[in-house]
Design a protein around this motif. Structure first.
Motif, short mmCIF file in Angstrom:
data_model
loop_
_atom_site.label_atom_id
_atom_site.label_comp_id
_atom_site.label_asym_id
_atom_site.label_seq_id
_atom_site.Cartn_x
_atom_site.Cartn_y
_atom_site.Cartn_z
N VAL A 64 18.09 -10.93 9.93
CA VAL A 64 16.77 -10.51 10.40
C VAL A 64 16.76 -9.00 10.61
O VAL A 64 17.80 -8.38 10.80
N PHE B 285 14.13 -5.95 12.64
CA PHE B 285 12.96 -5.74 13.50
C PHE B 285 11.91 -4.90 12.77
O PHE B 285 12.21 -3.83 12.24
N HIS B 286 10.69 -5.42 12.74
CA HIS B 286 9.58 -4.72 12.11
C HIS B 286 8.82 -3.98 13.21
O HIS B 286 8.20 -4.59 14.08
N LYS B 287 8.87 -2.65 13.18
CA LYS B 287 8.31 -1.86 14.28
C LYS B 287 6.81 -2.05 14.43
O LYS B 287 6.30 -2.20 15.54
N ARG C 245 4.82 -4.52 13.39
CA ARG C 245 4.45 -5.88 13.80
C ARG C 245 5.13 -6.30 15.09
O ARG C 245 4.78 -7.32 15.67
N ARG C 246 6.12 -5.51 15.50
CA ARG C 246 6.84 -5.75 16.75
C ARG C 246 7.44 -7.16 16.81
O ARG C 246 7.25 -7.91 17.77
N ARG C 247 8.14 -7.50 15.76
CA ARG C 247 8.80 -8.81 15.72
C ARG C 247 9.93 -8.75 14.69
O ARG C 247 9.95 -7.88 13.81
N TYR C 248 10.85 -9.70 14.82
CA TYR C 248 11.92 -9.81 13.84
C TYR C 248 11.43 -10.61 12.63
O TYR C 248 10.75 -11.62 12.78
N GLU C 249 11.81 -10.14 11.44
CA GLU C 249 11.45 -10.83 10.22
C GLU C 249 12.71 -11.20 9.45
O GLU C 249 13.67 -10.44 9.39
N ARG C 250 12.69 -12.38 8.86
CA ARG C 250 13.86 -12.89 8.17
C ARG C 250 13.98 -12.25 6.78
O ARG C 250 13.02 -12.20 6.03
#
Length: 231
Positions: free
Chosen positions: A68, A70-72, A74-79
């Protein structure tokens, strides 16, 4: 549940062997470690993209780890992919090659089915536009429906309300089309006018167009009071 490996763009070094900067790392009690020190160094990386290969490799691997980042915005982890055993990936690749033709035929059948569904839905959406706005030109209703109902677009036609042909959702799609195509809304945004201010400024014009589309067919009907008065 898979273990988690983080992909990092920062200058992070392993807390145990000091190797780095690390592209992939694990965190144990908040401490970064390289894959070798975390006993995952023997795994191979499989990027996401091939669903069948990923599923089969994951099922065949006795040890795996999800990757994963971290997408800054979108503020979430993406696989991003998966770490799996080399032998498991090889078995998965052989299995995918063995039935590649069958899966391709199934994908084509699914594509044709979705295309037919989209055509029927767009037609139903256009029909609902004409029911709510009988004065709207038929080609315009079709264009609005086609734009609003693009699969995966996130537009109002693909919302739950839009798929149910809910009146407010359909009306919202028509209003958006009039706003962008029949007014200076886009030009106002380009000059720096705030979105809500531009909408407020143009609301009377948009309402006039929509009201005209609601009443135009009624006024043209031979049985309408306006037509009888004209005769």
């Amino acid at each position: 549940m898979s273990l988690v490996v983080f992909e990092s763009t920062k200058q992070i070094h392993c807390a145990e062997c000091r190797q780095g900067p690390l592209r992939h790392l694990v965190r144990e009690a908040g401490v970064p470690r390289c894959l070798d020190c975390a006993d995952l160094g023997h795994l191979v990386y499989l990027p996401r993209g091939d669903t069948a290969l990923t599923r089969r490799a994951h099922e065949a691997s006795s040890l795996s780890a999800a990757v994963v980042r971290f997408h800054k915005r979108r503020r979430r982890y993406e696989r991003l992919g998966l770490f799996v055993e080399d032998a498991a990936l090889a078995r998965a690749e052989r299995a995918c090659l063995a039935d590649a033709e069958a899966r391709a035929r199934r994908r084509e059948r699914d594509r044709l089915r979705r295309a037919a569904e989209d055509t029927r839905f767009t037609a139903a959406f256009a029909a609902e536009i004409l029911r709510l706005f009988p004065g709207c030109p038929a080609d315009r209703a079709q264009a609005i429906a086609a734009h609003a109902s693009v699969r995966g677009s996130g537009r109002v036609g693909r919302s739950a309300a839009g798929r149910a042909l809910d009146g407010p959702a359909v009306s919202a799609a028509v209003r958006a089309a009039v706003r962008h195509l029949d007014t200076e809304y886009d030009a106002l945004l380009m000059t720096g006018v705030p979105r809500f201010a531009a909408r407020a400024r143009l609301r009377p014009l948009i309402d006039a167009v929509l009201d005209g589309w609601r009443t135009e067919a009624e006024a043209a009907s031979p049985s309408s009071p306006a037509s009888r008065a004209a005769s």
